[in-house]
Design a protein around this motif. Structure first.
Motif, PDB file in Angstrom:
ATOM      1  N   ALA A   1      40.453 -30.280 -58.738  1.00 28.75           N
ATOM      2  CA  ALA A   1      41.087 -31.371 -57.996  1.00 28.75           C
ATOM      3  C   ALA A   1      41.482 -32.500 -58.939  1.00 28.75           C
ATOM      4  CB  ALA A   1      40.145 -31.894 -56.918  1.00 28.75           C
ATOM      5  N   ASP A   2      42.623 -33.123 -58.659  1.00 23.14           N
ATOM      6  CA  ASP A   2      43.054 -34.276 -59.437  1.00 23.14           C
ATOM      7  C   ASP A   2      42.320 -35.537 -59.001  1.00 23.14           C
ATOM      8  OD1 ASP A   2      45.519 -33.343 -61.119  1.00 23.14           O
ATOM      9  OD2 ASP A   2      45.802 -32.459 -59.139  1.00 23.14           O
ATOM     10  N   VAL A   3      42.160 -35.696 -57.688  1.00 29.09           N
ATOM     11  CA  VAL A   3      41.466 -36.849 -57.125  1.00 29.09           C
ATOM     12  C   VAL A   3      40.541 -36.357 -56.026  1.00 29.09           C
ATOM     13  CG1 VAL A   3      41.697 -39.059 -55.914  1.00 29.09           C
ATOM     14  CG2 VAL A   3      43.411 -38.391 -57.606  1.00 29.09           C
ATOM     15  N   ILE A   4      39.335 -36.891 -55.963  1.00 27.17           N
ATOM     16  CA  ILE A   4      38.410 -36.581 -54.874  1.00 27.17           C
ATOM     17  C   ILE A   4      37.993 -37.887 -54.218  1.00 27.17           C
ATOM     18  CG2 ILE A   4      36.140 -35.677 -54.262  1.00 27.17           C
ATOM     19  CD1 ILE A   4      36.418 -33.632 -56.480  1.00 27.17           C
ATOM     20  N   TYR A   5      38.289 -38.000 -52.922  1.00 24.78           N
ATOM     21  CA  TYR A   5      37.851 -39.151 -52.133  1.00 24.78           C
ATOM     22  C   TYR A   5      36.562 -38.798 -51.411  1.00 24.78           C
ATOM     23  CZ  TYR A   5      42.355 -41.562 -52.644  1.00 24.78           C
ATOM     24  OH  TYR A   5      43.455 -42.217 -53.141  1.00 24.78           O
ATOM     25  N   THR A   6      35.626 -39.724 -51.368  1.00 22.64           N
ATOM     26  CA  THR A   6      34.433 -39.553 -50.550  1.00 22.64           C
ATOM     27  C   THR A   6      34.516 -40.531 -49.390  1.00 22.64           C
ATOM     28  OG1 THR A   6      32.991 -41.222 -51.560  1.00 22.64           O
ATOM     29  CG2 THR A   6      33.173 -39.095 -52.681  1.00 22.64           C
ATOM     30  N   GLU A   7      34.177 -40.079 -48.217  1.00 23.24           N
ATOM     31  CA  GLU A   7      34.235 -40.944 -47.043  1.00 23.24           C
ATOM     32  C   GLU A   7      33.018 -40.718 -46.165  1.00 23.24           C
ATOM     33  OE1 GLU A   7      36.909 -38.914 -43.709  1.00 23.24           O
ATOM     34  OE2 GLU A   7      37.962 -39.018 -45.620  1.00 23.24           O
ATOM     35  N   GLN A   8      32.698 -41.725 -45.392  1.00 21.21           N
ATOM     36  CA  GLN A   8      31.563 -41.652 -44.480  1.00 21.21           C
ATOM     37  C   GLN A   8      32.002 -41.020 -43.165  1.00 21.21           C
ATOM     38  OE1 GLN A   8      28.692 -44.798 -42.118  1.00 21.21           O
ATOM     39  NE2 GLN A   8      29.480 -45.399 -44.131  1.00 21.21           N
ATOM     40  N   VAL A   9      31.158 -40.108 -42.649  1.00 23.05           N
ATOM     41  CA  VAL A   9      31.411 -39.489 -41.353  1.00 23.05           C
ATOM     42  C   VAL A   9      30.212 -39.758 -40.435  1.00 23.05           C
ATOM     43  CG1 VAL A   9      33.027 -37.752 -42.199  1.00 23.05           C
ATOM     44  CG2 VAL A   9      30.571 -37.258 -42.224  1.00 23.05           C
TER      45      VAL A   9
ATOM     46  N   LEU B   1      34.201 -34.943 -48.248  1.00 24.52           N
ATOM     47  CA  LEU B   1      35.126 -35.099 -49.350  1.00 24.52           C
ATOM     48  C   LEU B   1      36.545 -34.746 -48.922  1.00 24.52           C
ATOM     49  CD1 LEU B   1      33.053 -33.258 -52.122  1.00 24.52           C
ATOM     50  CD2 LEU B   1      32.917 -35.667 -51.448  1.00 24.52           C
ATOM     51  N   MET B   2      37.506 -35.381 -49.557  1.00 22.11           N
ATOM     52  CA  MET B   2      38.896 -34.956 -49.449  1.00 22.11           C
ATOM     53  C   MET B   2      39.407 -34.758 -50.863  1.00 22.11           C
ATOM     54  SD  MET B   2      42.152 -36.326 -47.262  1.00 22.11           S
ATOM     55  CE  MET B   2      42.265 -37.944 -48.040  1.00 22.11           C
ATOM     56  N   ALA B   3      39.674 -33.503 -51.214  1.00 23.94           N
ATOM     57  CA  ALA B   3      40.117 -33.155 -52.556  1.00 23.94           C
ATOM     58  C   ALA B   3      41.636 -33.048 -52.581  1.00 23.94           C
ATOM     59  CB  ALA B   3      39.482 -31.835 -52.995  1.00 23.94           C
TER      60      ALA B   3
END
Length: 302
Positions: free
Chosen positions: A56-64, A71-73
């Motif tokens: 992945a170029d960018v990985i976002y972490t978010e609260q659920v 994660l959103m890769a």
């Protein structure tokens, strides 16, 4: 019913371990992606270790829900043979991806009340029901943590580095100054991420909930980590257990910490509207550069 049966057959028949057959994909469903490929990746303990995160170029972490993480890769320059386990989309994803040019969002499904928002969003939404040949069930994790995507069967080829421009990151020299930092832990209500600087890997070794975050047996070590401080509030959605779905507000402005080269810099982020990309700057207004390689963005409250 026939469609459901065909989809179920495609997802259960010929189950393999993650990545099985990924390099021998036939012609893809789509000749090329219209934009960056975003994949929602499960991040609870039964879903680890994940597959395909290293590319992945960018990985976002978010609260659920329940304070857990997901994660959103984002893939723009390289497509792995497989990515997963894949899970459901959230309202935060739609707002975050609004700044990209016609991205592809691959996810396992969503709440029925969220579907109209997904259908109205300026993106290409992809679930197993649309192109079942691009998905399979792996045998290394228990259901529902065993759904995987073969990206090349979905988008054909990477969109190119330019598709990531709205992310607000540009590779280049580090800002002047900076403060030495060897370790940073970011906590969600029921999850935590720790990044430890490794001079040998020239990156930040990632731990999730106190355990190494690995892909293919190797611990991930992104050269750049951005801790972006945002407002996290309850959305109008809830899960089956009645837990409110958190919404991370990525439009507006605020502060962030840039971690690279074993140092940290306080920076600012700005995104005037949902259609805009995010701009990260230093105190004097200069755009922030990232190091060459993967970037993690942790969306969290201060």
């Amino acid at each position: 019913m026939l469609t459901a049966a065909i989809t179920a057959l495609a997802l259960t028949g010929g189950c393999t371990a993650p990545g099985g057959g990924g390099d021998a994909d036939p012609s893809p469903t789509a000749a090329a992606a219209p934009g960056v490929l975003a994949v929602k990746v499960d991040n609870v303990l039964p879903a680890r270790p994940q597959t395909g995160l290293a590319q992945a170029d960018v990985i976002y972490t978010e609260q659920v829900e329940a304070g857990l993480s997901r994660l959103m890769a984002l893939y723009s320059t390289t497509l792995p043979g497989a990515v997963g386990p894949v899970r459901s989309a959230r309202e935060t994803d739609l707002r975050l991806l609004r700044g990209f040019n016609r991205p592809v969002l691959a996810y396992s499904g969503s709440q029925s009340r969220l579907r109209p928002l997904i259908e109205a969003a300026p993106l290409r939404a992809e679930t197993p029901g649309r192109h079942p040949e691009a998905w399979y069930r792996g045998g290394d994790h228990p259901a529902p943590h065993n759904l995987y995507l073969r990206p090349r069967r979905l988008v054909g080829k990477p969109a190119g580095a330019a598709a990531l421009a709205p992310a607000g990151f540009h590779e280049g020299p580090a800002p002047a100054g900076g403060t030495s930092e060897e370790r940073r832990t970011v906590r969600f209500p029921s999850a935590r991420f720790t990044f430890t600087w490794s001079a040998e890997r020239h990156g930040w070794l990632v731990e999730t909930d106190g355990r190494p975050t690995t892909d293919g047996g190797r611990q991930l070590a992104p050269p750049t980590v951005v801790v972006q401080y945002v407002t996290v509030r309850a959305s109008g959605f809830r899960d089956r257990g009645g837990n409110a779905t958190p919404f991370s507000e990525t439009v507006g402005s605020g502060t962030a910490d840039l971690l690279r080269d074993g140092k940290v810099w306080p920076v600012r982020w700005q995104r005037p509207t949902a259609a805009d990309g995010t701009r990260f700057t230093t105190g004097d207004g200069a755009a922030v550069n990232t190091a060459d390689g993967q970037v993690w963005v942790v969306l969290t409250e201060r």
